[in-house]
Design a protein around this motif. Structure first.
Motif, PDB file in Angstrom:
ATOM      1  N   ALA A   1       4.583  -0.381  12.581  1.00 57.23           N
ATOM      2  CA  ALA A   1       5.470   0.613  13.185  1.00 57.23           C
ATOM      3  C   ALA A   1       6.246   1.341  12.095  1.00 57.23           C
ATOM      4  O   ALA A   1       6.514   2.542  12.201  1.00 57.23           O
ATOM      5  N   VAL A   2       6.599   0.594  11.040  1.00 54.79           N
ATOM      6  CA  VAL A   2       7.268   1.176   9.876  1.00 54.79           C
ATOM      7  C   VAL A   2       6.578   0.631   8.635  1.00 54.79           C
ATOM      8  O   VAL A   2       6.425  -0.583   8.484  1.00 54.79           O
ATOM      9  N   PHE A   3       6.179   1.532   7.768  1.00 50.25           N
ATOM     10  CA  PHE A   3       5.556   1.124   6.505  1.00 50.25           C
ATOM     11  C   PHE A   3       6.331   1.742   5.347  1.00 50.25           C
ATOM     12  O   PHE A   3       6.642   2.939   5.362  1.00 50.25           O
ATOM     13  N   LEU A   4       6.615   0.907   4.327  1.00 53.48           N
ATOM     14  CA  LEU A   4       7.402   1.346   3.172  1.00 53.48           C
ATOM     15  C   LEU A   4       6.581   1.132   1.903  1.00 53.48           C
ATOM     16  O   LEU A   4       6.156   0.004   1.624  1.00 53.48           O
ATOM     17  N   PRO A   5       6.337   2.180   1.122  1.00 56.39           N
ATOM     18  CA  PRO A   5       5.501   2.047  -0.079  1.00 56.39           C
ATOM     19  C   PRO A   5       6.247   1.363  -1.226  1.00 56.39           C
ATOM     20  O   PRO A   5       7.408   1.670  -1.502  1.00 56.39           O
ATOM     21  N   ALA A   6       5.574   0.436  -1.886  1.00 58.28           N
ATOM     22  CA  ALA A   6       6.182  -0.331  -2.976  1.00 58.28           C
ATOM     23  C   ALA A   6       5.500  -0.005  -4.298  1.00 58.28           C
ATOM     24  O   ALA A   6       4.396   0.538  -4.345  1.00 58.28           O
ATOM     25  N   THR A   7       6.161  -0.350  -5.382  1.00 56.74           N
ATOM     26  CA  THR A   7       5.596  -0.175  -6.716  1.00 56.74           C
ATOM     27  C   THR A   7       4.624  -1.303  -7.048  1.00 56.74           C
ATOM     28  O   THR A   7       4.702  -2.397  -6.484  1.00 56.74           O
ATOM     29  N   THR A   8       3.738  -1.038  -7.972  1.00 60.94           N
ATOM     30  CA  THR A   8       2.897  -2.088  -8.536  1.00 60.94           C
ATOM     31  C   THR A   8       3.648  -2.756  -9.686  1.00 60.94           C
ATOM     32  O   THR A   8       4.743  -2.337 -10.066  1.00 60.94           O
ATOM     33  N   THR A   9       3.018  -3.771 -10.272  1.00 56.53           N
ATOM     34  CA  THR A   9       3.652  -4.464 -11.401  1.00 56.53           C
ATOM     35  C   THR A   9       3.734  -3.594 -12.642  1.00 56.53           C
ATOM     36  O   THR A   9       4.440  -3.941 -13.593  1.00 56.53           O
ATOM     37  N   PHE A  10       3.033  -2.467 -12.653  1.00 55.53           N
ATOM     38  CA  PHE A  10       3.056  -1.587 -13.818  1.00 55.53           C
ATOM     39  C   PHE A  10       4.157  -0.532 -13.727  1.00 55.53           C
ATOM     40  O   PHE A  10       4.391   0.200 -14.681  1.00 55.53           O
ATOM     41  N   GLU A  11       4.816  -0.456 -12.588  1.00 57.45           N
ATOM     42  CA  GLU A  11       5.785   0.615 -12.350  1.00 57.45           C
ATOM     43  C   GLU A  11       7.214   0.108 -12.194  1.00 57.45           C
ATOM     44  O   GLU A  11       8.104   0.863 -11.819  1.00 57.45           O
ATOM     45  N   ALA A  12       7.441  -1.168 -12.500  1.00 57.27           N
ATOM     46  CA  ALA A  12       8.783  -1.737 -12.397  1.00 57.27           C
ATOM     47  C   ALA A  12       8.851  -3.012 -13.227  1.00 57.27           C
ATOM     48  O   ALA A  12       7.825  -3.622 -13.541  1.00 57.27           O
ATOM     49  N   ASP A  13      10.051  -3.414 -13.597  1.00 59.18           N
ATOM     50  CA  ASP A  13      10.254  -4.700 -14.260  1.00 59.18           C
ATOM     51  C   ASP A  13      10.138  -5.818 -13.229  1.00 59.18           C
ATOM     52  O   ASP A  13      10.424  -5.623 -12.045  1.00 59.18           O
ATOM     53  N   GLY A  14       9.748  -6.981 -13.687  1.00 53.09           N
ATOM     54  CA  GLY A  14       9.671  -8.110 -12.774  1.00 53.09           C
ATOM     55  C   GLY A  14       9.317  -9.389 -13.488  1.00 53.09           C
ATOM     56  O   GLY A  14       9.195  -9.436 -14.719  1.00 53.09           O
ATOM     57  N   THR A  15       9.123 -10.452 -12.707  1.00 51.62           N
ATOM     58  CA  THR A  15       8.856 -11.776 -13.255  1.00 51.62           C
ATOM     59  C   THR A  15       7.780 -12.472 -12.436  1.00 51.62           C
ATOM     60  O   THR A  15       7.829 -12.453 -11.203  1.00 51.62           O
ATOM     61  N   PHE A  16       6.818 -13.068 -13.102  1.00 54.94           N
ATOM     62  CA  PHE A  16       5.832 -13.945 -12.481  1.00 54.94           C
ATOM     63  C   PHE A  16       5.996 -15.346 -13.055  1.00 54.94           C
ATOM     64  O   PHE A  16       6.380 -15.518 -14.216  1.00 54.94           O
ATOM     65  N   VAL A  17       5.680 -16.352 -12.244  1.00 51.20           N
ATOM     66  CA  VAL A  17       5.658 -17.737 -12.706  1.00 51.20           C
ATOM     67  C   VAL A  17       4.218 -18.223 -12.592  1.00 51.20           C
ATOM     68  O   VAL A  17       3.659 -18.256 -11.490  1.00 51.20           O
ATOM     69  N   ASN A  18       3.616 -18.591 -13.705  1.00 52.50           N
ATOM     70  CA  ASN A  18       2.183 -18.899 -13.670  1.00 52.50           C
ATOM     71  C   ASN A  18       1.910 -20.317 -13.188  1.00 52.50           C
ATOM     72  O   ASN A  18       2.812 -21.047 -12.779  1.00 52.50           O
ATOM     73  N   ASN A  19       0.665 -20.733 -13.258  1.00 53.45           N
ATOM     74  CA  ASN A  19       0.235 -21.995 -12.655  1.00 53.45           C
ATOM     75  C   ASN A  19       0.855 -23.221 -13.306  1.00 53.45           C
ATOM     76  O   ASN A  19       0.887 -24.295 -12.692  1.00 53.45           O
ATOM     77  N   GLU A  20       1.357 -23.108 -14.508  1.00 47.47           N
ATOM     78  CA  GLU A  20       1.974 -24.253 -15.186  1.00 47.47           C
ATOM     79  C   GLU A  20       3.499 -24.234 -15.071  1.00 47.47           C
ATOM     80  O   GLU A  20       4.185 -25.043 -15.694  1.00 47.47           O
ATOM     81  N   GLY A  21       4.041 -23.264 -14.293  1.00 47.77           N
ATOM     82  CA  GLY A  21       5.488 -23.167 -14.151  1.00 47.77           C
ATOM     83  C   GLY A  21       6.157 -22.387 -15.247  1.00 47.77           C
ATOM     84  O   GLY A  21       7.360 -22.524 -15.473  1.00 47.77           O
TER      85      GLY A  21
END
Length: 630
Positions: free
Chosen positions: A530-550
């Protein structure tokens, strides 16, 4: 530790270090082509000549082949050594086509740099150049054999390091040829590393061919979003288009290389069908209008069914900033149901794996490479974690024994040439005979009992998780005691779903009064919402991932969002009005979308998502090796 003197500078290095690497440690850079830290020394290019004045070795020698020893006195500026390097560059350039203006390697070419550094600037050779026919190597890599200087890096990486068998060196003397027996796509899942490892322009990225020079690119340190291993990358963009992705060194994670999926999978960013504007019931709308409409729909559903009937859904690809904001949105809504996974089995298996990891038993890819015994359980490693498979190959090359439990060994043998011993169960593997065993267990196939059995062996363990941020999603699920979306829907209370970068199965959306989503991928959810909001990819903003080993790792914004200039509709290029953002550029990180909803629901304005126990990651250095959150 050996002590030696290089250009009157004393240096002490670990035993086994080459004189070339010792010189690097004191800031002396000697040109070299064939040597690479991941591949070792072969002395093929003859360019790293130094003059050994005193000690156990004398005369002009190739510094990559000589281990540092006590008492050595070495000169890099000696006239004889300097002249040697100058002549080597000259003969390497005899047959080179000098096509820098049309070469995609221009600006990032070691041959350019070392030719200038070596002092070679005038061509004396007047004869006919040696020429070759190029090959078609598939859709990703362009081949230009005339530029080759015969350093052998490509063959050594492809065959020795990566285990490929369809590419190598043919011919002899001045007719040495690096390629395939016949035209065809390269079969190795690591073939794209030829682009990075070649010091000239023999292998270049065909997907970015003739699009930009090195100095034209927008670049920043980033993390690959395509699996849970957290490989370090350097994406390169221009004119709002992601052009290519290069490997970024991290010795504890991916080393020097990345897989072809991480290098060439760019469609989520550049896809012409990617949603770039808010939508209400399928029609385009402004941001304020869409947010207000969503808040209104939330109020309507909550008034009829209660606030716990609304499920806020995250995912294993949503960055940490978005995941930690979901509980704050749930608090602003009252008693909304919170889900970090959509499927029950995925949630159970991932949480079982994360729950059993500790600082002492979590294995990195560097640990896998150093293991003397590796057990691969319940996964097709080249498909589910290609760089982990490459780490297994390096362990095998050093003498480790490789076991496969519940299948998966065939792919390691077929794609990477690793000799694998099959075992019907983990109990049949003689773990006791190894000093440094590592178990690699997939969570896509293994049930929780199998996952726990792997963790209980006392060996180090590496779990292959279902997404780039699956570890963080599982950690938050356990800490908050929340269930997955399928379980929540089965309870019968859920009447509305607001999904943030989540892939929701169609059967979970049936007969719901409210469906809303924020994402960068075009999907059925985008159409049904009913409502859709477009988001950035990981290349278009700062962010953090935690990988498989923590290991928490930061990625930085590479490019401004917006429709690529190359793909602009003629009616939009050039724009005829002044605007604050480019066409299609009004997209925001999911955490900022959540923050806007919280503010509209009466909450405080949030400008920094990482707070409380996550605040220590706020200033994490993206160029560093990451930090463990175990």
């Amino acid at each position: 530790m050996p002590r030696l003197t290089i250009d009157n500078i004393p240096v002490e290095v670990p035993a086994g270090t080459s004189v070339l690497e010792a010189a690097k440690q004191v800031g002396i850079w000697i040109p070299h082509f064939c040597y690479h830290p991941a591949l070792g020394s072969v002395g093929a290019c003859r360019l790293c000549a130094m003059k050994f004045l005193e000690g156990p070795v004398k005369g002009v020698q190739m510094s990559c082949m000589i281990p540092a020893q006590d008492g050595m006195v070495v000169s890099t500026t000696d006239g004889e050594a300097y002249r040697m390097r100058q002549l080597v560059i000259e003969w390497l350039m005899i047959n080179h086509p000098h096509d820098c203006p049309v070469c995609d390697e221009g600006g990032e070419c070691l041959l350019q740099d070392y030719t200038i550094a070596g002092g070679h600037g005038i061509r004396r050779y007047q004869g006919k150049k040696r020429t070759f026919n190029n090959q078609f190597l598939g859709p990703y890599i362009e081949h230009e054999m005339n530029r080759c200087i015969e350093c052998y890096r490509c063959a050594r990486f492809y065959q020795d390091f990566a285990g490929g068998s369809d590419f190598g060196v043919m011919g002899s003397a001045g007719r040495v040829y690096f390629g395939r027996f016949q035209d065809g796509p390269l079969q190795s899942p690591f073939s794209g590393n030829l682009v990075d490892i070649c010091p000239t322009g023999v292998f270049t990225d065909k997907t970015a061919r003739f699009r930009a020079r090195y100095w034209d690119y927008q670049m920043a340190p980033s993390i690959c979003p395509h699996c849970s291993l957290g490989c370090n990358t350097i994406p390169a963009a221009r004119y709002r288009e992601l052009l290519k992705i290069m490997a970024r060194r991290n010795d504890a994670v991916n080393g020097w290389f990345i897989c072809d999926r991480g290098r060439f999978e760019k469609s989520p960013v550049n896809d012409p069908a990617r949603p770039r504007s808010p939508r209400i019931a399928g029609g385009e709308a402004g941001w304020d209008q869409a947010l207000d409409a969503l808040v209104g729909r939330i109020g309507e559903v909550a008034a009829i069914h209660g606030r716990d009937s609304i499920a806020l859904v995250g995912s294993t690809r949503l960055p940490l900033e978005g995941l930690v904001m979901l509980p704050r949105l749930a608090e602003a809504l009252g008693t909304a149901t919170l889900c970090f996974f959509t499927e029950t089995k995925e949630a159970e298996r991932t949480m079982a794996a994360v729950r059993r990891l500790t600082p002492s038993n979590a294995a990195s890819m560097a640990d896998v490479q150093a293991a003397d015994g590796v057990i691969v359980m319940a996964c097709d490693l080249p498909a589910e974690g290609a760089m982990m498979a490459l780490a297994v190959r390096q362990a095998w090359r050093k003498g480790a024994q490789i076991f496969a439990v519940e299948g998966g060994g065939e792919a390691l043998t077929a794609e990477l040439g690793v000799a694998v011993t099959g075992a019907a169960s983990l109990a049949q593997v003689p773990l006791g005979k190894f000093k440094n065993p590592v178990i690699i267990c997939g969570t896509g196939r293994a049930d929780p009992a199998t996952i726990e059995a792997a963790a209980d062996t006392g060996a180090k363990v590496a779990f292959i998780l279902p997404g780039a941020n699956a570890f963080a999603a599982a950690r938050l699920s356990a800490e908050l005691g929340v269930c997955d979306l399928r379980t929540a829907v089965a309870g019968g209370k859920i009447k509305g779903i607001i999904a943030f970068e989540a892939d929701v199965a169609a059967d979970l959306l049936a007969n719901l009064p409210l469906i809303a989503a924020a994402d960068y991928l075009p999907s059925d959810l985008m159409v049904d919402a009913a409502v859709f909001l477009p988001a950035t990819t990981t290349f278009e903003a700062d962010g953090t991932f935690v990988n498989n080993e923590g290991r928490a790792q930061r990625f930085k914004k590479v490019m401004e969002p917006g429709v690529p200039v190359k793909g602009l509709d003629p009616a939009l290029h050039p724009p005829h009005v002044h605007r604050l953002s480019p066409p299609g550029g009004e997209v925001f990180p999911s955490w900022q979308i959540i923050a806007a909803l919280i503010e509209r629901l009466g909450g405080v304005k949030i400008v920094e998502p990482l707070s409380g126990p996550w605040e220590k990651l706020r200033h994490l250095n993206a160029d560093g090796g990451g930090v463990s959150i175990l």
